[in-house]
Design an enzyme around this catalytic site. Structure first.
Site, PDB file in Angstrom:
ATOM      1  N   GLN A 145      31.289  62.138  -3.209  1.00 61.45           N
ATOM      2  CA  GLN A 145      32.147  61.512  -4.279  1.00 61.45           C
ATOM      3  C   GLN A 145      31.498  60.116  -4.314  1.00 61.45           C
ATOM      4  O   GLN A 145      31.348  59.286  -3.182  1.00 61.45           O
ATOM      5  CB  GLN A 145      33.469  61.531  -3.796  1.00 61.45           C
ATOM      6  CG  GLN A 145      34.435  60.288  -4.471  1.00 61.45           C
ATOM      7  CD  GLN A 145      34.307  60.700  -6.061  1.00 61.45           C
ATOM      8  OE1 GLN A 145      34.397  61.767  -6.365  1.00 61.45           O
ATOM      9  NE2 GLN A 145      34.244  59.617  -6.721  1.00 61.45           N
ATOM     10  N   GLY A 146      30.967  59.851  -5.310  1.00 61.17           N
ATOM     11  CA  GLY A 146      30.082  58.344  -5.442  1.00 61.17           C
ATOM     12  C   GLY A 146      30.906  57.324  -5.997  1.00 61.17           C
ATOM     13  O   GLY A 146      30.584  56.026  -5.493  1.00 61.17           O
ATOM     14  N   GLN A 147      31.902  57.518  -6.796  1.00 56.68           N
ATOM     15  CA  GLN A 147      32.513  56.428  -7.575  1.00 56.68           C
ATOM     16  C   GLN A 147      33.190  55.744  -6.406  1.00 56.68           C
ATOM     17  O   GLN A 147      34.219  56.347  -5.536  1.00 56.68           O
ATOM     18  CB  GLN A 147      33.195  57.048  -8.652  1.00 56.68           C
ATOM     19  CG  GLN A 147      33.956  55.842  -9.430  1.00 56.68           C
ATOM     20  CD  GLN A 147      34.841  56.413 -10.525  1.00 56.68           C
ATOM     21  OE1 GLN A 147      35.859  57.189 -10.395  1.00 56.68           O
ATOM     22  NE2 GLN A 147      34.351  55.985 -11.824  1.00 56.68           N
TER      23      GLN A 147
ATOM     24  N   PHE B 204      40.095  63.276  -4.933  1.00 61.03           N
ATOM     25  CA  PHE B 204      40.728  63.000  -6.345  1.00 61.03           C
ATOM     26  C   PHE B 204      41.057  64.289  -6.998  1.00 61.03           C
ATOM     27  O   PHE B 204      40.785  65.416  -6.569  1.00 61.03           O
ATOM     28  CB  PHE B 204      39.663  62.277  -7.016  1.00 61.03           C
ATOM     29  CG  PHE B 204      39.032  60.856  -6.636  1.00 61.03           C
ATOM     30  CD1 PHE B 204      40.217  60.108  -6.411  1.00 61.03           C
ATOM     31  CD2 PHE B 204      37.829  60.569  -6.601  1.00 61.03           C
ATOM     32  CE1 PHE B 204      39.820  58.851  -5.843  1.00 61.03           C
ATOM     33  CE2 PHE B 204      37.396  59.447  -6.061  1.00 61.03           C
ATOM     34  CZ  PHE B 204      38.483  58.410  -5.760  1.00 61.03           C
ATOM     35  N   GLY B 205      41.826  64.047  -8.051  1.00 60.99           N
ATOM     36  CA  GLY B 205      42.201  65.254  -8.696  1.00 60.99           C
ATOM     37  C   GLY B 205      40.902  65.824  -9.519  1.00 60.99           C
ATOM     38  O   GLY B 205      40.594  66.893  -9.540  1.00 60.99           O
TER      39      GLY B 205
ATOM     40  N   HIS C 116      41.394  65.345 -19.135  1.00 67.20           N
ATOM     41  CA  HIS C 116      40.902  64.011 -18.944  1.00 67.20           C
ATOM     42  C   HIS C 116      39.426  64.055 -18.472  1.00 67.20           C
ATOM     43  O   HIS C 116      38.750  63.128 -18.873  1.00 67.20           O
ATOM     44  CB  HIS C 116      42.053  63.500 -17.730  1.00 67.20           C
ATOM     45  CG  HIS C 116      41.548  62.175 -17.377  1.00 67.20           C
ATOM     46  ND1 HIS C 116      42.352  61.052 -17.651  1.00 67.20           N
ATOM     47  CD2 HIS C 116      40.810  61.755 -16.353  1.00 67.20           C
ATOM     48  CE1 HIS C 116      41.829  59.871 -17.212  1.00 67.20           C
ATOM     49  NE2 HIS C 116      41.000  60.127 -16.401  1.00 67.20           N
ATOM     50  N   GLU C 117      39.118  64.797 -17.408  1.00 62.72           N
ATOM     51  CA  GLU C 117      37.763  64.714 -17.014  1.00 62.72           C
ATOM     52  C   GLU C 117      36.617  65.078 -18.081  1.00 62.72           C
ATOM     53  O   GLU C 117      35.322  64.437 -17.939  1.00 62.72           O
ATOM     54  CB  GLU C 117      37.437  65.761 -16.072  1.00 62.72           C
ATOM     55  CG  GLU C 117      38.341  65.219 -14.671  1.00 62.72           C
ATOM     56  CD  GLU C 117      38.435  64.111 -14.319  1.00 62.72           C
ATOM     57  OE1 GLU C 117      37.328  63.432 -14.203  1.00 62.72           O
ATOM     58  OE2 GLU C 117      39.421  63.696 -13.757  1.00 62.72           O
TER      59      GLU C 117
ATOM     60  N   GLU D 284      38.723  54.215 -17.841  1.00 56.66           N
ATOM     61  CA  GLU D 284      39.855  55.036 -17.686  1.00 56.66           C
ATOM     62  C   GLU D 284      41.132  54.779 -18.920  1.00 56.66           C
ATOM     63  O   GLU D 284      41.869  55.911 -19.017  1.00 56.66           O
ATOM     64  CB  GLU D 284      40.373  54.869 -16.317  1.00 56.66           C
ATOM     65  CG  GLU D 284      39.545  55.194 -15.201  1.00 56.66           C
ATOM     66  CD  GLU D 284      39.351  56.798 -15.091  1.00 56.66           C
ATOM     67  OE1 GLU D 284      40.009  57.456 -15.880  1.00 56.66           O
ATOM     68  OE2 GLU D 284      38.550  57.231 -14.092  1.00 56.66           O
TER      69      GLU D 284
ATOM     70  N   ARG E 208      44.249  61.928  -2.621  1.00 58.05           N
ATOM     71  CA  ARG E 208      44.693  60.702  -2.332  1.00 58.05           C
ATOM     72  C   ARG E 208      45.816  60.399  -3.108  1.00 58.05           C
ATOM     73  O   ARG E 208      46.942  59.846  -2.583  1.00 58.05           O
ATOM     74  CB  ARG E 208      43.616  59.492  -2.519  1.00 58.05           C
ATOM     75  CG  ARG E 208      43.818  58.366  -2.183  1.00 58.05           C
ATOM     76  CD  ARG E 208      42.987  57.272  -2.281  1.00 58.05           C
ATOM     77  NE  ARG E 208      42.485  56.972  -3.496  1.00 58.05           N
ATOM     78  CZ  ARG E 208      41.926  55.700  -3.826  1.00 58.05           C
ATOM     79  NH1 ARG E 208      41.298  55.154  -2.823  1.00 58.05           N
ATOM     80  NH2 ARG E 208      41.240  55.749  -5.132  1.00 58.05           N
TER      81      ARG E 208
ATOM     82  N   TYR F 203      44.358  52.926 -16.229  1.00 53.60           N
ATOM     83  CA  TYR F 203      44.577  54.190 -16.833  1.00 53.60           C
ATOM     84  C   TYR F 203      45.751  54.125 -18.098  1.00 53.60           C
ATOM     85  O   TYR F 203      45.447  54.419 -18.970  1.00 53.60           O
ATOM     86  CB  TYR F 203      45.127  55.132 -15.856  1.00 53.60           C
ATOM     87  CG  TYR F 203      44.113  55.686 -14.915  1.00 53.60           C
ATOM     88  CD1 TYR F 203      43.176  56.967 -15.073  1.00 53.60           C
ATOM     89  CD2 TYR F 203      43.606  55.045 -13.703  1.00 53.60           C
ATOM     90  CE1 TYR F 203      42.592  57.273 -14.071  1.00 53.60           C
ATOM     91  CE2 TYR F 203      42.790  55.408 -12.720  1.00 53.60           C
ATOM     92  CZ  TYR F 203      42.017  56.748 -13.075  1.00 53.60           C
ATOM     93  OH  TYR F 203      41.177  57.114 -12.241  1.00 53.60           O
TER      94      TYR F 203
ATOM     95  N   MET G 176      36.528  64.451 -10.829  1.00 49.17           N
ATOM     96  CA  MET G 176      35.597  63.324 -10.934  1.00 49.17           C
ATOM     97  C   MET G 176      34.571  63.985 -11.938  1.00 49.17           C
ATOM     98  O   MET G 176      33.941  64.943 -11.918  1.00 49.17           O
ATOM     99  CB  MET G 176      34.755  63.232  -9.584  1.00 49.17           C
ATOM    100  CG  MET G 176      33.697  62.282  -9.619  1.00 49.17           C
ATOM    101  SD  MET G 176      34.194  60.419 -10.269  1.00 49.17           S
ATOM    102  CE  MET G 176      33.038  59.725 -10.848  1.00 49.17           C
ATOM    103  N   GLU G 177      34.235  63.063 -13.007  1.00 49.76           N
ATOM    104  CA  GLU G 177      33.852  63.530 -14.246  1.00 49.76           C
ATOM    105  C   GLU G 177      32.161  63.512 -14.119  1.00 49.76           C
ATOM    106  O   GLU G 177      31.382  63.140 -15.104  1.00 49.76           O
ATOM    107  CB  GLU G 177      34.246  62.594 -15.238  1.00 49.76           C
ATOM    108  CG  GLU G 177      33.867  61.222 -14.779  1.00 49.76           C
ATOM    109  CD  GLU G 177      34.671  60.295 -14.350  1.00 49.76           C
ATOM    110  OE1 GLU G 177      34.588  58.998 -14.391  1.00 49.76           O
ATOM    111  OE2 GLU G 177      35.500  60.777 -13.707  1.00 49.76           O
TER     112      GLU G 177
ATOM    113  N   HIS H 179      36.153  62.065 -20.314  1.00 49.39           N
ATOM    114  CA  HIS H 179      35.013  61.139 -19.666  1.00 49.39           C
ATOM    115  C   HIS H 179      33.641  61.497 -20.058  1.00 49.39           C
ATOM    116  O   HIS H 179      32.517  60.610 -19.951  1.00 49.39           O
ATOM    117  CB  HIS H 179      35.081  61.358 -18.073  1.00 49.39           C
ATOM    118  CG  HIS H 179      36.111  60.224 -17.483  1.00 49.39           C
ATOM    119  ND1 HIS H 179      36.036  58.940 -17.706  1.00 49.39           N
ATOM    120  CD2 HIS H 179      37.013  60.507 -16.452  1.00 49.39           C
ATOM    121  CE1 HIS H 179      36.888  58.439 -16.822  1.00 49.39           C
ATOM    122  NE2 HIS H 179      37.759  59.591 -16.278  1.00 49.39           N
TER     123      HIS H 179
ATOM    124  N   ASP I 135      37.461  49.643  -5.512  1.00 52.72           N
ATOM    125  CA  ASP I 135      38.542  50.582  -5.358  1.00 52.72           C
ATOM    126  C   ASP I 135      39.936  50.121  -5.640  1.00 52.72           C
ATOM    127  O   ASP I 135      40.869  50.706  -6.003  1.00 52.72           O
ATOM    128  CB  ASP I 135      38.604  51.349  -4.121  1.00 52.72           C
ATOM    129  CG  ASP I 135      39.080  52.673  -4.007  1.00 52.72           C
ATOM    130  OD1 ASP I 135      38.737  53.488  -4.985  1.00 52.72           O
ATOM    131  OD2 ASP I 135      39.879  52.979  -3.067  1.00 52.72           O
TER     132      ASP I 135
END
Length: 631
Positions: A161-163, A294-295, A322-323, A345, A584, A411, A297-298, A326, A403
């Protein structure tokens, strides 16, 4: 870090052009020379030298929990440049050479707890540098799962997970969203595993490696923000969903995932009809083990998803909308630095609602908008009220982890801003502008100031009356919600709101609850007073079977209500929920709610967290650590 220099614009423009690609328009140079494009979360100095391409050759060592091998970086340097500065955090560097293998001098600077340390390489004329290195066993981007932490419980699993700035813990590059890079990778994993990445899959079945293991090759020929380089490896299978869509998952999860995601191809078509062609080839997804923080990641070509979106009735597929959105807002046009996270977002949340409306109707879309508005009000209060600077769209993140800016302000306030513009100018005119905006800035970074320049030049067009109505600067730079905001739709929940009043008057749980959709059930639960008392909670649970819900959103809303009332019978359900997934969005608020309950909640929180923390990704554990620190 210095401001990007306007005089360096021509160099930066050239550096953004991969071999064989058409040069981007002059907007790229404008973005990278704009004062608000300065990325305070990166050590990179792109006006001196910048990375244009990353070539990874790495082995995933599951026993040591390390990625090890080489990263070859193509460098575009300005005339007279002698060095390039990269971002790193916890990397163990063995050597740096040029493309011919000649050693280059390098040094790692002082470490900052938020952004890591600069890795400075003396170029000595090199336009490609090769770094031999290992990631640390605790690299924040990577989560290494034991078999028992997966759905199938057969093989270990790895995902990244990079973001926002975590990829510097496993890739030595300029880890800034404005410094777009093409990339390729060769990844070696154990021979009984499959590796996937967020790029074109060149060897879907892998290649045998001498001495054991299997190598998978990938490439991304479109320049992307480096946080979008992503990997997963483990017991992974694939099922197609349409001509250009499909889903990866562990075999134990695959069928349920494919059933839930059956409308994905239609979503891509709906998105294209709104704002132009999908430019990334395939749109695949991977449903990861429950620890994913996360829900979704795009990551381009391969959205990463949590299994908590599998409700069995496709009621949570707005996450997919949503994804997918993106792919335009975030991946195609990207915030140049993290203070403008809303440009990713806010646009995406708006676009998501338009996809949902196109496929499932206006009422479903309006329900999601109304729930988002309610969440925004809670976020504003939690930030200290509407006067707090943390409620601005363009944030000041000096000295903070990026973060910190990833809240519903970006959002939902961002989406409310765009809905207000749409309502003011009309949908047809707004859609024409937004589609052209994506075209004008495709594969480029964007900043708040340049967004404002664009909308004024291409939508407002000198109309002083319209400029006054839109209140653009107030939306972007001022705290709170401007007075011209378009009120959220409420009619879509009229029946539910009436049921809440009836319940509060009679104490009888609504018999229609089982017939409502997820959004309506959430509206009911969220609207209830937080001080109902144990007796009423028991009646609710008996009538509505809330503790047995297989829908993660419903269960989360119920657990929040139960914690607020110190409802002891729910504790085993709460413990199972918090130890069975690491998203999260659910984990952090539940632990925070327990902490607020003092002598009742804190012992429960500490006991459950001690058990759950080893299974959480660093994104989740870092937030909960702060919540419980000193409690």
């Amino acid at each position: 870090m210095p401001l990007l220099l306007a005089g360096a614009a021509s160099f930066i423009l050239a550096a953004c052009t991969p071999a064989g690609k058409t040069a981007p328009n002059a907007g790229t140079a404008a973005v990278l020379s704009a004062p608000d494009a300065r990325d305070i979360h990166s050590y990179a100095r792109p006006e001196v030298a910048r990375v244009t391409h990353v070539a990874l050759d790495l082995r995933a060592d599951f026993a040591a929990k390390r990625m090890a091998g080489t990263a070859a970086l193509d460098v575009a340097a300005s005339p007279g440049a002698t060095e390039i500065v990269l971002d790193s955090k916890g990397l163990e560097i063995a050597s740096v050479t040029d493309r011919a293998g000649r050693p280059l001098q390098w040094a790692v600077g002082a470490n900052d707890p938020n952004i890591g340390a600069p890795l400075t390489v003396q170029l000595n004329g090199a336009n490609r540098i090769v770094i031999t290195y290992k990631s640390a066993p605790d690299a924040a981007a990577l989560q290494w799962l034991a078999p028992e932490q997966t759905a199938g419980k057969k093989l270990p699993f790895l995902f990244s997970q990079g973001q926002a700035i975590l990829n510097r813990t496993w890739i030595p590059t300029q880890d800034s969203p404005g410094i777009r890079q093409t990339w390729e990778a060769r990844i070696v994993v154990p021979e009984n595993m499959v590796a996937v990445m967020s790029g074109e899959r060149l060897t879907p079945r892998g290649e045998a490696v001498a001495g054991g293991g299997k190598a998978y090759r990938f490439r991304m020929d479109k320049a992307v923000a480096p946080y979008l380089i992503a990997i997963a490896a483990g017991d992974i299978a694939f099922q197609p969903l349409g001509p250009r869509t499909g889903v990866y998952a562990e075999p134990a999860t695959l069928k349920a995932a494919a059933d839930e995601l059956v409308d994905t191809e239609k979503m891509v078509e709906a998105a294209e009809s709104l704002y132009g062609p999908y430019r990334w080839g395939r749109y695949d997804m991977i449903v990861l083990p429950p620890a994913f923080p996360f829900g979704g990641m795009e990551n381009p070509t391969l959205t990463f998803l949590t299994p908590t979106m599998i409700a069995g009735d496709r009621s949570l597929v707005s996450l997919i909308a949503h994804e997918l959105a993106h792919s335009w807002s975030g991946n195609l046009v990207t915030n140049a630095q993290w203070a403008d996270f809303w440009l990713n977002e806010g646009f995406t949340t708006y676009f998501e609602s338009r996809i949902m409306e196109a496929l499932y109707g206006k009422q479903r879309a309006d329900q999601n908008i109304a729930l988002g508005w309610d969440s925004l009000q809670d976020t504003i209060q939690g930030a200290g009220g509407p006067a707090s600077p943390n409620t601005r769209l363009h944030l000041d993140l000096t000295g903070r982890d990026p973060d910190d800016g990833m809240s519903d302000i970006a959002y939902e306030k961002g989406a409310a801003f765009l809905r207000t513009i749409e309502n003011t100018v009309g949908r047809q005119r707004f859609d024409a502008w937004l589609r052209s905006y994506f075209d004008r800035h495709a594969f480029q970074p964007i900043t708040a100031s340049l967004f404002l320049q664009d909308i004024r030049a291409n939508l407002v067009r000198g109309d002083a009356a319209l400029e006054g109505k839109l209140m653009l600067d107030e939306w972007v730079y001022q705290p709170g919600i401007p007075a011209n905001v378009i009120a959220p739709p409420t009619a879509a929940f009229a029946a539910v709101d009436a049921a809440v009043k009836a319940y509060m008057a009679s104490g009888q749980p609504p018999k229609t609850f089982s017939n409502w959709n997820t959004q309506e059930r959430l509206r009911f639960l969220d609207a209830l007073p937080r001080d109902l008392g144990s007796g009423k909670l028991e009646e609710l649970n008996d009538a509505l079977t809330l503790s047995e819900s297989g829908n993660s959103e419903i269960l989360f809303a119920w657990l929040q209500l139960a914690i607020a009332n110190r409802y002891d019978p729910v504790v085993p359900v709460l413990e199972n929920f918090l130890t069975s997934m690491g998203r999260r969005k659910f984990v952090a608020p539940l632990f925070a709610a327990l902490a607020r309950q003092g002598e009742w909640g804190l012992p429960i929180a500490r006991r459950i967290y001690a058990k759950a923390r080893p299974g959480y990704h660093s994104v989740t554990s870092g937030t909960v650590d702060e919540t419980l620190k000193g409690s």
